[in-house]
Design a protein around this motif. Structure first.
Motif, PDB file in Angstrom:
ATOM      1  N   LYS A 361      22.953  22.855 -32.735  1.00  0.00           N
ATOM      2  CA  LYS A 361      22.995  24.517 -32.931  1.00  0.00           C
ATOM      3  C   LYS A 361      21.542  24.909 -32.754  1.00  0.00           C
ATOM      4  CE  LYS A 361      24.380  28.830 -33.067  1.00  0.00           C
ATOM      5  NZ  LYS A 361      23.201  29.505 -31.904  1.00  0.00           N
ATOM      6  N   LEU A 362      21.083  24.168 -33.637  1.00  0.00           N
ATOM      7  CA  LEU A 362      19.457  24.465 -33.763  1.00  0.00           C
ATOM      8  C   LEU A 362      18.933  23.415 -32.760  1.00  0.00           C
ATOM      9  CD1 LEU A 362      17.269  24.305 -36.666  1.00  0.00           C
ATOM     10  CD2 LEU A 362      16.750  21.908 -35.814  1.00  0.00           C
ATOM     11  N   PHE A 363      19.635  21.888 -32.757  1.00  0.00           N
ATOM     12  CA  PHE A 363      18.214  21.424 -31.536  1.00  0.00           C
ATOM     13  C   PHE A 363      18.380  22.208 -30.300  1.00  0.00           C
ATOM     14  CE2 PHE A 363      17.997  17.362 -34.435  1.00  0.00           C
ATOM     15  CZ  PHE A 363      17.344  17.587 -34.599  1.00  0.00           C
ATOM     16  N   LEU A 364      19.931  22.343 -30.237  1.00  0.00           N
ATOM     17  CA  LEU A 364      20.130  23.169 -29.022  1.00  0.00           C
ATOM     18  C   LEU A 364      19.316  24.847 -28.832  1.00  0.00           C
ATOM     19  CD1 LEU A 364      21.882  23.297 -26.050  1.00  0.00           C
ATOM     20  CD2 LEU A 364      23.528  24.879 -27.468  1.00  0.00           C
ATOM     21  N   ASP A 365      19.313  25.611 -30.043  1.00  0.00           N
ATOM     22  CA  ASP A 365      18.026  26.724 -30.041  1.00  0.00           C
ATOM     23  C   ASP A 365      16.692  26.880 -29.232  1.00  0.00           C
ATOM     24  OD1 ASP A 365      20.890  27.947 -29.233  1.00  0.00           O
ATOM     25  OD2 ASP A 365      20.467  28.495 -32.116  1.00  0.00           O
ATOM     26  N   HIS A 366      16.529  25.407 -30.594  1.00  0.00           N
ATOM     27  CA  HIS A 366      15.226  25.468 -30.643  1.00  0.00           C
ATOM     28  C   HIS A 366      14.394  24.132 -30.226  1.00  0.00           C
ATOM     29  CE1 HIS A 366      15.388  28.685 -33.629  1.00  0.00           C
ATOM     30  NE2 HIS A 366      16.750  28.256 -34.173  1.00  0.00           N
ATOM     31  N   ALA A 367      15.237  23.279 -30.073  1.00  0.00           N
ATOM     32  CA  ALA A 367      14.271  22.370 -28.962  1.00  0.00           C
ATOM     33  C   ALA A 367      14.519  22.573 -27.209  1.00  0.00           C
ATOM     34  CB  ALA A 367      14.988  20.640 -29.370  1.00  0.00           C
ATOM     35  N   ARG A 368      15.609  23.001 -26.903  1.00  0.00           N
ATOM     36  CA  ARG A 368      16.165  22.826 -25.565  1.00  0.00           C
ATOM     37  C   ARG A 368      17.000  21.508 -25.352  1.00  0.00           C
ATOM     38  NH1 ARG A 368      19.053  26.616 -25.415  1.00  0.00           N
ATOM     39  NH2 ARG A 368      18.695  27.714 -23.109  1.00  0.00           N
ATOM     40  N   VAL A 369      17.699  20.668 -26.579  1.00  0.00           N
ATOM     41  CA  VAL A 369      18.400  19.401 -26.477  1.00  0.00           C
ATOM     42  C   VAL A 369      19.444  19.438 -27.057  1.00  0.00           C
ATOM     43  CG1 VAL A 369      17.955  16.908 -27.381  1.00  0.00           C
ATOM     44  CG2 VAL A 369      16.279  18.225 -26.596  1.00  0.00           C
ATOM     45  N   ALA A 370      20.789  19.485 -25.904  1.00  0.00           N
ATOM     46  CA  ALA A 370      21.553  19.685 -26.112  1.00  0.00           C
ATOM     47  C   ALA A 370      22.731  18.247 -26.441  1.00  0.00           C
ATOM     48  CB  ALA A 370      23.085  19.496 -24.578  1.00  0.00           C
ATOM     49  N   LEU A 371      22.760  18.099 -27.812  1.00  0.00           N
ATOM     50  CA  LEU A 371      23.337  17.161 -28.115  1.00  0.00           C
ATOM     51  C   LEU A 371      24.957  17.308 -28.665  1.00  0.00           C
ATOM     52  CD1 LEU A 371      20.070  16.709 -30.931  1.00  0.00           C
ATOM     53  CD2 LEU A 371      21.067  14.985 -28.825  1.00  0.00           C
ATOM     54  N   SER A 372      25.892  16.131 -28.808  1.00  0.00           N
ATOM     55  CA  SER A 372      27.040  16.578 -29.142  1.00  0.00           C
ATOM     56  C   SER A 372      26.964  16.732 -30.978  1.00  0.00           C
ATOM     57  CB  SER A 372      28.394  14.961 -29.290  1.00  0.00           C
ATOM     58  OG  SER A 372      28.089  14.781 -27.524  1.00  0.00           O
ATOM     59  N   SER A 373      27.656  17.837 -31.554  1.00  0.00           N
ATOM     60  CA  SER A 373      27.504  18.476 -32.598  1.00  0.00           C
ATOM     61  C   SER A 373      29.101  17.064 -33.655  1.00  0.00           C
ATOM     62  CB  SER A 373      28.287  19.740 -32.799  1.00  0.00           C
ATOM     63  OG  SER A 373      28.602  20.274 -33.647  1.00  0.00           O
ATOM     64  N   GLY A 374      28.497  16.562 -34.633  1.00  0.00           N
ATOM     65  CA  GLY A 374      28.766  16.302 -35.684  1.00  0.00           C
ATOM     66  C   GLY A 374      30.607  16.533 -35.781  1.00  0.00           C
ATOM     67  N   HIS A 375      29.916  17.710 -36.174  1.00  0.00           N
ATOM     68  CA  HIS A 375      31.765  18.263 -36.717  1.00  0.00           C
ATOM     69  C   HIS A 375      32.995  17.859 -35.969  1.00  0.00           C
ATOM     70  CE1 HIS A 375      30.652  21.615 -33.708  1.00  0.00           C
ATOM     71  NE2 HIS A 375      32.119  22.209 -34.831  1.00  0.00           N
ATOM     72  N   VAL A 376      32.401  17.670 -34.709  1.00  0.00           N
ATOM     73  CA  VAL A 376      33.804  17.757 -34.124  1.00  0.00           C
ATOM     74  C   VAL A 376      34.313  16.646 -33.901  1.00  0.00           C
ATOM     75  CG1 VAL A 376      33.507  19.243 -31.815  1.00  0.00           C
ATOM     76  CG2 VAL A 376      32.805  17.579 -31.575  1.00  0.00           C
ATOM     77  N   PHE A 377      34.182  15.696 -34.122  1.00  0.00           N
ATOM     78  CA  PHE A 377      34.210  14.080 -34.154  1.00  0.00           C
ATOM     79  C   PHE A 377      35.330  13.866 -35.923  1.00  0.00           C
ATOM     80  CE2 PHE A 377      31.225  13.895 -31.754  1.00  0.00           C
ATOM     81  CZ  PHE A 377      31.194  12.895 -29.906  1.00  0.00           C
ATOM     82  N   GLY A 378      35.596  15.189 -36.421  1.00  0.00           N
ATOM     83  CA  GLY A 378      36.292  14.931 -37.562  1.00  0.00           C
ATOM     84  C   GLY A 378      35.601  14.652 -39.467  1.00  0.00           C
ATOM     85  N   THR A 379      36.293  14.062 -39.929  1.00  0.00           N
ATOM     86  CA  THR A 379      35.882  14.081 -41.432  1.00  0.00           C
ATOM     87  C   THR A 379      34.781  13.259 -41.481  1.00  0.00           C
ATOM     88  OG1 THR A 379      37.815  14.582 -42.152  1.00  0.00           O
ATOM     89  CG2 THR A 379      36.483  13.177 -43.356  1.00  0.00           C
ATOM     90  N   GLY A 380      33.803  13.179 -41.765  1.00  0.00           N
ATOM     91  CA  GLY A 380      32.554  12.795 -42.169  1.00  0.00           C
ATOM     92  C   GLY A 380      31.330  13.093 -41.241  1.00  0.00           C
ATOM     93  N   GLY A 381      31.966  13.576 -39.949  1.00  0.00           N
ATOM     94  CA  GLY A 381      30.960  14.400 -39.116  1.00  0.00           C
ATOM     95  C   GLY A 381      29.912  15.229 -38.658  1.00  0.00           C
ATOM     96  N   THR A 382      30.170  16.271 -40.097  1.00  0.00           N
ATOM     97  CA  THR A 382      29.794  17.367 -40.366  1.00  0.00           C
ATOM     98  C   THR A 382      28.353  16.824 -40.396  1.00  0.00           C
ATOM     99  OG1 THR A 382      31.535  18.334 -40.690  1.00  0.00           O
ATOM    100  CG2 THR A 382      29.497  19.802 -41.767  1.00  0.00           C
ATOM    101  N   GLY A 383      27.046  17.249 -40.524  1.00  0.00           N
ATOM    102  CA  GLY A 383      25.518  17.546 -40.633  1.00  0.00           C
ATOM    103  C   GLY A 383      25.420  16.238 -39.831  1.00  0.00           C
TER     104      GLY A 383
END
Ligand SMILES: Cc1ncc(COP(=O)(O)O)c(C=O)c1O
Length: 408
Positions: A361-383
């Motif tokens: 979200k930080l990179f989307l809002d402030h860099a205007r770069v869309a990446l896949s957010s780690g938390h949707v990949f399950g345990t171990g993905g947050t951050g």
């Protein structure tokens, strides 16, 4: 900028990742280019910024010119995969008769899981992993049991053993949905690791479905091992497709392959499943495997160069984000925990958690770069964020510079 140097045959000029301008890409109507506003550089969903491989484009044009848009017929797709698998991966006992065409890899995975598990049974996945492994399994009334990857990002035999034991305790017919190579870490499982999986699966009575969609995308330094070539995998299934390596996700067709002891199960696949793939999809995927090898090699050179470029860019612009070079895929799994971003996952008023949170979200809002957010990949993905580097060196460079600026 690290890009493939010019070679005697001029192949650098044909790096498929350098052939489309940003303006041309923005004319695309697929989800990668339409989900976010035009000022956003999209390095998220697994689509590549390449034109079609010429043999694939020619075959599709020919089919359209002929009006060859009826129902699919025959075994050409399976034969093309069998030849490719023998040439590239040494998969010599691939049997066309042991295959079935399915609409796409995830539909194939769901249908195979339906054959070997019952509603309420457990399906083990190695988290963090491709998010639909959770959603599709759950929608098919199976329960996901996680076996988290180890700190080295590889499968952890102890975690698998424990997950298989738990899966067995709760369900009569558990399965393991293996991601080979692994999305999002880009790990290419070694033969010994897969042999360990097969031994554990055998011990616990777990059936294995191996998603091998990224198999053609193994980069220099690693070797892909088809799961069905591993000792002890005789009752397993694999799913293969040209969708990732030749960017054909919009042209549906994938192949389910049964090990020798799983053929009877595959024959129970309901007839309607084979009606899902489109004839144009089958044509495109068949030609990709049959004639798309030289184009794939150029692509792999370009991806290898981007993999190196990303290391340089991250070291310079995001030094607190460690980089583990992926062995395969075009995905980089970036640990952003040192950035100290709030990883809270906002939910809307119906309780649905946003797909974009934390560093993404930080990179989307402030860099205007869309990446896949780690938390949707399950345990171990947050951050974490997943970055798709199947783009031009110029776009990759601009994106990482913007990301660096966003956290300064
Ligand atoms: C591991 C994995 N499996 C399956 C898919 C989706 O494949 P398909 O569109 O054939 O269902 C993807 C797409 O990125 C993937 O990464």
């Amino acid at each position: 900028m690290a890009s493939p140097g010019p070679s005697a045959d001029g192949s650098a000029a044909r790096n498929p990742l350098t052939l489309l301008t940003l303006d041309a890409l923005r004319q695309r109507t697929s989800v990668k280019w339409r989900m976010f506003p035009p000022d956003v550089l999209p390095l998220w969903v697994a689509e590549m910024d390449v034109p079609l491989a010429p043999p694939v484009a020619d075959a599709l044009r020919r089919a359209v010119d002929l009006g060859d848009t009826g129902y699919s017929y025959g075994t050409a797709y399976a034969e093309a995969i069998g030849d490719f698998a023998a040439r590239r991966w040494g998969w010599r006992d691939f049997r066309v008769a042991h295959t079935s065409v399915v609409p796409d890899v995830m539909m194939g995975a769901v249908e195979l899981l339906r054959l070997v598990t019952d509603p309420g049974d457990a399906v083990v996945v190695c988290s963090p992993v491709y998010p639909p492994f959770y959603a599709f399994v759950t929608h098919a009334d199976r329960r996901v049991v996680e076996a988290p990857l180890g700190p080295d990002r590889r499968m952890d035999p102890a975690a698998l053993d424990e997950a298989f034991r738990r899966a067995r305790a709760h369900g009569r017919r558990p399965a393991f949905l293996l991601c080979n190579p692994h999305n999002p870490t880009g790990v290419v499982h070694r033969r010994e690791e897969l042999e360990t999986v097969a031994a554990l699966a055998d011990r616990h009575g777990v059936r294995v479905v191996s998603d091998e969609i990224h198999a053609p995308l193994v980069l220099p330094g690693a070797q892909f091992t088809p799961y069905l070539t591993v000792a002890g995998a005789e009752n397993a299934f694999a799913l293969v497709s040209a969708s990732k390596a030749w960017n054909l996700a919009g042209l549906k067709a994938a192949l389910a392959v049964a090990g020798p002891q799983a053929v009877a199960d595959l024959r129970r696949m309901p007839e309607e499943v084979s009606h899902g793939p489109s004839h144009l999809g089958v044509i495109a995927h068949t030609v990709a495997f049959r004639e798309g090898g030289p184009w794939l090699d150029l692509l792999l050179d370009g991806l290898d160069a981007n993999r190196a470029l990303l290391a340089t860019l991250l070291a310079k612009h995001l030094p607190s984000v460690p980089y583990h070079r992926p062995e395969g895929t075009y995905l980089a799994w970036l640990d952003c925990t040192e950035l100290g971003v709030d990883t809270e996952q906002p939910a809307d008023d119906t309780g649905v958690v946003s797909d974009v949170a934390g560093p993404a979200k930080l990179f989307l809002d402030h860099a205007r770069v869309a990446l896949s957010s780690g938390h949707v990949f399950g345990t171990g993905g947050t951050g974490f964020v997943r970055l798709n580097f199947a783009t031009s060196p110029a776009i990759l460079t601009e994106a990482v510079i913007r990301m660096g600026d966003a956290v300064r």
